[in-house]
Design a protein around this motif. Sequence first.
Motif, mmCIF file in Angstrom:
data_model
loop_
_atom_site.group_PDB
_atom_site.id
_atom_site.type_symbol
_atom_site.label_atom_id
_atom_site.label_comp_id
_atom_site.label_asym_id
_atom_site.label_seq_id
_atom_site.Cartn_x
_atom_site.Cartn_y
_atom_site.Cartn_z
ATOM 1 N N UNK A 295 47.204 49.158 34.984
ATOM 2 C CA UNK A 295 47.314 48.529 36.304
ATOM 3 C C UNK A 295 48.757 48.669 36.790
ATOM 4 N N UNK A 296 48.949 49.230 37.981
ATOM 5 C CA UNK A 296 50.324 49.449 38.461
ATOM 6 C C UNK A 296 51.089 48.133 38.587
ATOM 7 N N UNK A 297 52.344 48.138 38.186
ATOM 8 C CA UNK A 297 53.196 46.951 38.244
ATOM 9 C C UNK A 297 53.228 46.330 39.633
ATOM 10 N N UNK A 298 53.269 47.231 40.635
ATOM 11 C CA UNK A 298 53.424 46.734 42.008
ATOM 12 C C UNK A 298 52.278 45.802 42.402
ATOM 13 N N UNK A 299 51.067 46.109 41.889
ATOM 14 C CA UNK A 299 49.905 45.268 42.193
ATOM 15 C C UNK A 299 50.153 43.844 41.703
ATOM 16 N N UNK A 300 50.671 43.749 40.464
ATOM 17 C CA UNK A 300 50.900 42.434 39.867
ATOM 18 C C UNK A 300 52.043 41.723 40.597
ATOM 19 N N UNK A 301 53.111 42.481 40.908
ATOM 20 C CA UNK A 301 54.239 41.881 41.621
ATOM 21 C C UNK A 301 53.824 41.410 43.009
ATOM 22 N N UNK A 302 52.972 42.212 43.671
ATOM 23 C CA UNK A 302 52.488 41.806 44.997
ATOM 24 C C UNK A 302 51.721 40.502 44.890
ATOM 25 N N UNK B 105 50.351 33.727 43.753
ATOM 26 C CA UNK B 105 49.275 33.512 42.789
ATOM 27 C C UNK B 105 49.867 33.138 41.431
ATOM 28 N N UNK B 106 49.125 32.297 40.683
ATOM 29 C CA UNK B 106 49.575 31.960 39.326
ATOM 30 C C UNK B 106 49.245 33.114 38.392
ATOM 31 N N UNK B 107 49.786 33.049 37.166
ATOM 32 C CA UNK B 107 49.525 34.104 36.190
ATOM 33 C C UNK B 107 48.054 34.325 35.947
ATOM 34 N N UNK B 108 47.289 33.211 35.821
ATOM 35 C CA UNK B 108 45.856 33.313 35.571
ATOM 36 C C UNK B 108 45.134 33.928 36.768
ATOM 37 N N UNK B 109 45.592 33.532 37.977
ATOM 38 C CA UNK B 109 44.972 34.085 39.189
ATOM 39 C C UNK B 109 45.233 35.581 39.295
ATOM 40 N N UNK B 110 46.442 35.994 38.932
ATOM 41 C CA UNK B 110 46.750 37.424 38.961
ATOM 42 C C UNK B 110 45.826 38.162 37.997
ATOM 43 N N UNK B 111 45.664 37.591 36.776
ATOM 44 C CA UNK B 111 44.811 38.225 35.770
ATOM 45 C C UNK B 111 43.382 38.352 36.289
ATOM 46 N N UNK B 112 42.857 37.270 36.884
ATOM 47 C CA UNK B 112 41.462 37.226 37.289
ATOM 48 C C UNK B 112 41.197 38.030 38.560
#
Lengths: 230, 214
Positions: free
Chosen positions: A123-130, A136-143
């Motif tokens: 998964x590209x880093x930028x997606x997670x950083x965005x 979003x919280x860590x769990x929300x990012x994961x889900x």
Amino acid sequence: MQYFFNYPIVLRQFDQLWNGLLLAIGFAFVSLLIGAALGIVAAFARVYGGPALRGVVATYVEVVRNIPFLLLIFIMYFGIPSLKLGLGTFRLRLDENGATIAALAIYAGAYLTEIFRAGILAVPRQQIEAGRALGLTGLQVAWLITLPITFRVVLPSLGSTLISLFKDTSIASAISVRELTYAGIQINLQTWRVIEVWSLVAALYLATTAALAAGLRFLERRFAIPGWGQ
Amino acid sequence: MWAVVESWRLLAQGLLVTLAISAATVALGTVIGGLGGLVLLYGALPLRWLWRVYVDVVRGIPQLVLIFAIYYLLPVVGINVPAVVAGVAALSLFAGAHMSEIARGAIGSIPRGQHDAARALGLAFWGRLRWVVLPLALPRAIPPWVNTVVEMVKGSALVSLVSIVDLLFAAQKILERTGQAIPLYLTLCVVYFLINFGISRLGGMLERRFAYKT
């Protein structure tokens, strides 16, 4: 040598083979679901967990992937009850179907951990950083972000795992689970029509793996991420 | 734990059988696979189709079905051999099918330019294979080949289901007598793990040894 084919005598017991096939397909799908749940959790632990958690997951993956599946089924079927785990009068034991599903799920989980780990890392880093930037919280990012992308990336590997699981169900015949191979052995011993029985069993396995593969190719096209990997 | 210590002789014999069957299977499978890779790429048409059917059929059915089919089939066609021969034959056919695909993939992945350059140097078909294509293809085949070797060690446990006394069968026999499931199974987990982990390590060394030096 002379060999007279006699398919009718074997086909008279076709429903035994058919039910065995359906049971095998059922086992494969159920254990894929449980194994995928196990694999996702373990993969997140492997990627984001502390050193201890990572060590536990790595041990699970390496041990399970390096022992024969038949040994794992025996551990579930003969080993677990001998531990006499339980509370009061309840003792943990698995019947032959439970042991099969448990063994298949644990086996699949080990392979899927590695598959999901690669998917999460893809998964590209930028997606997670965005996602984080949106609050979003860590769990929300994961889900909401990591999992949907991971799922679409790993779908082909998920498919080949399903097909492997389906073929591995044959090993459950060793603990008298009435799946396709067990039915084949029974009919073989009753009729002694060796060529007919095993050609039929092989054809059923082949047709099913081919059908599963075709279905998976369709799903892969359906869920492909446009432009991914180009 | 006592059951394991007491019966170590039977377990050791079983381990030897497991190792012997695995080694035989890998050796035969590698020969079949190497040949298969060439047939699938360069073979005459009917032969190439036949080999493709063999590879796809064997890869589409469970290992265990292949073992049972050959175990029961051989006597019917008038070949009376010990169970262990049937087991090794079935596992070798299985390994051969997978290794055929590995060899085909590795040889097929060598760019056309290499073939053409070798031809321009005046090498005949076998010369091109021996001196140009195979040295390039071998390193690419090693990682999947090592995976298949591990699969074959794991698959060798299936022959215990046709009453061959391999490591797993030995453990089951001792289990029947002593009821000590957990110590026995833990021992087996450790032994199988060490064998396969060792193979993977050796494979990694082979990979580095044969990696392109650029």
